[in-house]
Enzyme design. Structure first.
Site, PDB file in Angstrom:
ATOM      1  N   HIS A 150       0.801  -1.235   0.000  1.00 16.47           N
ATOM      2  CA  HIS A 150       0.000   0.000   0.000  1.00 16.47           C
ATOM      3  C   HIS A 150       0.833   1.284   0.000  1.00 16.47           C
ATOM      4  O   HIS A 150       0.547   2.207  -0.767  1.00 16.47           O
ATOM      5  CB  HIS A 150      -0.958  -0.007   1.186  1.00 16.47           C
ATOM      6  CG  HIS A 150      -1.761  -1.260   1.249  1.00 16.47           C
ATOM      7  ND1 HIS A 150      -2.543  -1.697   0.202  1.00 16.47           N
ATOM      8  CD2 HIS A 150      -1.864  -2.219   2.208  1.00 16.47           C
ATOM      9  CE1 HIS A 150      -3.113  -2.843   0.518  1.00 16.47           C
ATOM     10  NE2 HIS A 150      -2.712  -3.184   1.725  1.00 16.47           N
TER      11      HIS A 150
ATOM     12  N   CYS B 177      -7.262  -6.549   5.122  1.00 18.64           N
ATOM     13  CA  CYS B 177      -8.546  -6.353   5.831  1.00 18.64           C
ATOM     14  C   CYS B 177      -9.623  -7.296   5.303  1.00 18.64           C
ATOM     15  O   CYS B 177     -10.618  -7.547   5.989  1.00 18.64           O
ATOM     16  CB  CYS B 177      -9.010  -4.912   5.674  1.00 18.64           C
ATOM     17  SG  CYS B 177      -9.112  -4.424   3.957  1.00 18.64           S
TER      18      CYS B 177
END
Ligand SMILES: Cc1cc2nc3c(=O)[nH]c(=O)nc-3n(C[C@H](O)[C@H](O)[C@H](O)COP(=O)(O)OP(=O)(O)OC[C@H]3O[C@@H](n4cnc5c(N)ncnc54)[C@H](O)[C@@H]3O)c2cc1C
Ligand SMILES: NC(=O)c1ccc[n+]([C@@H]2O[C@H](COP(=O)([O-])OP(=O)(O)OC[C@H]3O[C@@H](n4cnc5c(N)ncnc54)[C@H](O)[C@@H]3O)[C@@H](O)[C@H]2O)c1
Length: 444
Positions: free
Chosen positions: A10, A42
């Site tokens: 990310h 997630c």
């Protein structure tokens, strides 16, 4: 100008995107040891718990996209050493050759690594971590086995609670352990976590808080079959460790200044103590507006924003990081909790003298049938009255509320400013005497 980015998850991706989208003259090179990039961890619990159909949607970009946009990308390539004086990155590439890339600017985006409980049996078969996509696959495979009936989860933070729910949804007996007396103790005060603990128990998760794992024992095949704690021994078929992350700063910690947990210390441009080197995401520090100090918070949201800041500063546009509040949320068996900034417990730990104000009410007027209760706590500093934290819990969708508190902390808004804040009213959504106003009005 050539920028080499080590780590293409990310944070590295955000830095690369910023450079490629805004600065066409920039040469961008990405290096990552993994097979994949952009995996949204997630989603692991959602996929393992079969709340979503599969893992395919959990990746938002790929190697080919970067090549198309003019970047060079080396996957399956492990950086082994950085010559900071000569500005050269050495790595073993996909074919196993030792190769190198020179740089003008270097971005360290090497992320974090799970903390390993240092107890006997820690390397047995059937003991898992949950960081990489591949580790999610391994957990999913084990949970899919009929032979796995009981799963122990060590650590009731965000990963632990989410994977405990997932394992329960797959029909397993789930034992959830934490050193602290409640779940989610780093994010919420006990008045809030007690509701999550009740929710977990009501959904069949067996809670073992204030209990420390001391040993993992194996069967004749070397697979874990027992968990020993400081209180008892439990027969288990699988263990998932989730006791937190620490910064992965092995490559630069001898050359660069680091924080107490080893994270690279960065300024508000994401620059390290070396003028040519930036650090972003989970391997770097971050400024907390609630603490008014540098700290460490491992979150994808922070990773993305820090990557953007580094990208612009390298590209030539001066952009200051505005700091973060560590805003976060969780949704377990339909029960939602969100928080930002400091809980009362976290403030005490950081020697910040705070007051708090609580309120609980229905989300909507009582004449609306589909309606749940919402509990809110706003935490503010005693001396300045600035808001330093907020927590909400409900079966209602309360997520968006926390953004306002995040902004309030960032902008040093006092609790008194919140008392008469214009908050719209429509029975479909909320009440005229809504819980935010009421909590603020109640503040001492
Ligand atoms: C199960 C799970 C659920 C999560 N849920 C959420 C959530 O809901 N919300 C949220 O905000 N955050 C969440 N997080 C946290 C979030 O995933 C991390 O904060 C985020 O991944 C940090 O991004 P990063 O790019 O800084 O680091 P990482 O994701 O750790 O990526 C680092 C990259 O560097 C590469 N690398 C490291 N060393 C080397 C080397 N020597 N050579 C080459 N490459 C190297 C690695 O292969 C990796 O691709 C979750 C994490 C997990 C594990
Ligand atoms: N919903 C989300 O935003 C989300 C979801 C997953 C992960 N994440 C982030 O990823 C990072 C890692 O998550 P995590 O769950 O591993 O960490 P965490 O910090 O959320 O939780 C770790 C838990 O382990 C406990 N613990 C520590 N040492 C222990 C020990 N020896 N024995 C038993 N318990 C122990 C702690 O008390 C804590 O409750 C965190 O920064 C987290 O915020 C966020």
């Amino acid at each position: 100008m050539k920028t080499v980015i080590i780590g293409s998850n990310h944070a590295g991706i955000a830095a690369a995107n910023t450079l490629l989208d805004n600065y066409p003259d920039q040469e961008v090179v990405l290096i990552d040891r993994n097979t994949n990039l952009s995996y949204l961890g997630c989603g692991t619990a959602l996929w393992v718990g079969r709340q979503i159909d599969g893992y395919e949607g959990l990746f938002y970009t790929n190697k080919e996209d970067f090549i198309k946009r003019g970047a060079k990308i080396h996957m399956l390539s492990t950086v082994t050493n950085i010559d900071f004086d000569g500005k050269v990155v050495h790595f073993d590439n996909e074919s196993g050759e030792s190769v190198s890339e020179s740089y003008d600017k270097l971005v360290l985006a090497t992320g974090s690594k799970p903390i390993v409980p240092n107890i006997p049996g820690k390397d047995l078969d059937g003991i898992h971590f949950l960081k990489l996509f591949q580790e999610g696959q391994a957990v999913d495979k084990d949970i899919s086995s009929e032979a796995v009936k009981t799963v122990a989860v060590i650590g009731a933070g965000y990963i632990g609670v989410e994977i405990a729910e997932a394992a329960k949804r797959r029909g397993k007996n789930v034992l959830l352990f934490d050193a602290m007396p409640t779940s989610l103790a780093s994010y919420y005060d006990p008045e809030f976590t007690k509701h999550m603990d009740k929710n977990l128990e009501e959904n069949g998760v067996e809670l073992h808080f204030g209990e420390l794992a001391t040993e993992y024992k194996a069967d004749d095949n070397g697979r874990v079959n027992q968990l020993v704690t400081d209180k008892a021994a439990y027969d288990v078929d699988m263990v998932i460790n989730a006791i937190g992350f620490t910064a992965n700063s092995d490559l630069g910690s001898e050359h660069l200044e680091t924080f107490r947990n080893g994270a690279y210390l960065v300024d508000n441009h994401q620059k390290t103590s070396d003028d040519s080197v930036y650090a972003v995401g989970d391997c770097a520090t971050i400024y907390s507006n609630a603490l008014e100090a540098t700290t460490y918070i491992a979150l994808a949201t922070n990773a993305v924003r820090s990557g953007i800041v580094a990208g612009h500063n390298i590209g030539g546009t001066v952009l200051d990081s505005i700091g973060v509040q560590g805003s976060n949320g969780i949704s377990i068996f339909g029960f939602n909790m969100v928080s930002t900034g400091l809980s009362v417990a976290a403030a005490a730990k950081n020697n910040i003298d705070v007051e708090y104000t609580d309120f609980e009410d229905l989300q909507k007027p009582a004449f609306i049938k589909e309606n749940g209760s919402v509990k809110i706590r706003i935490v503010y500093e005693k001396s300045t009255r600035r808001i330093v934290g907020a927590q909400l819990a409900s079966t209602e969708d309360i997520a968006a509320n926390i953004h306002m508190f995040s902004l309030a902390i960032q902008e040093h808004v006092t609790i008194d400013k919140l008392k008469l804040l214009d908050i719209f009213f429509l029975p479909h959504f909320n009440q005229p005497y809504n819980y935010i106003t009421m909590a603020a009005l109640k503040a001492k």
